[in-house]
Scaffold this active site. Sequence first.
Site, PDB file in Angstrom:
ATOM      1  N   HIS A 245     -51.641  45.983 111.580  1.00 53.55           N
ATOM      2  CA  HIS A 245     -53.043  45.595 111.721  1.00 53.55           C
ATOM      3  C   HIS A 245     -53.186  44.447 112.719  1.00 53.55           C
ATOM      4  CE1 HIS A 245     -54.509  47.142 107.535  1.00 53.55           C
ATOM      5  NE2 HIS A 245     -54.697  48.028 108.490  1.00 53.55           N
TER       6      HIS A 245
ATOM      7  N   HIS B 260     -46.125  42.264 109.046  1.00 53.68           N
ATOM      8  CA  HIS B 260     -45.852  43.324 108.073  1.00 53.68           C
ATOM      9  C   HIS B 260     -46.309  44.646 108.660  1.00 53.68           C
ATOM     10  CE1 HIS B 260     -49.876  41.691 107.305  1.00 53.68           C
ATOM     11  NE2 HIS B 260     -50.226  42.878 106.837  1.00 53.68           N
TER      12      HIS B 260
END
Length: 223
Positions: A154, A163
Amino acid sequence: AAGAVGLEPGGEIKATVVYPATEKHLQKYLRQEVHLVRETWEDYKNITLPFIQSQSFSIQWVYNILEKKAEADRIIHENPDPCNGFVLVPDFKWNQNQLEDLYLIALIHRRDVKSLRDLTAEHLPLLRNVLQEGKEAIAKRFGVPGSQLRIYLHYQPSYYHLHVHFTALGYDAPGSSAERAHLLEDVIDNLLLDAEYYQKRALTFALRADEPLLKKFREAGRV
């Protein structure tokens, strides 16, 4: 309390409850107008990065997972290398009862990479490990092949510790829209083309009307 209710792929109702809910939680689940921001590298250095550094975004819960102080029994796979390793855990949005909405997160062990913007060719071994070992671990544990996974990062992320998301390809996961999701394989290819690709190009993302970062971009005349 705050939360959301949705229909599961199997026709069951799924509810997420957050308690106690802070004002930030309440705003997250309210419908609001959103605005697209086109962030240049200069915008990142002059607006976004100072904003991130000025905020007290706690990611202790990430460190607790990495240090096995929490959720140790939920770890699906770990590469313990401190530089190029990661931990793979089920996302809290997935109850692990069905594969239609499979959702896992890879948390890297390194603590000096906040987001996509920090990535350079130096991180290619790490990203390749996440891609390959993550796919292998999910195929082994859940029987879902890599060709049926959406693997992405993201930007902006919801927390500033790098992550990677692993979701079922058929699942319309939150945050998988074009203005936020960057496929991991594309990220790897881009870094192969240019070692500093993400320190050069503009990145687009959406911000809710109430988000302080949007105010910063408006003050700078960028929205």
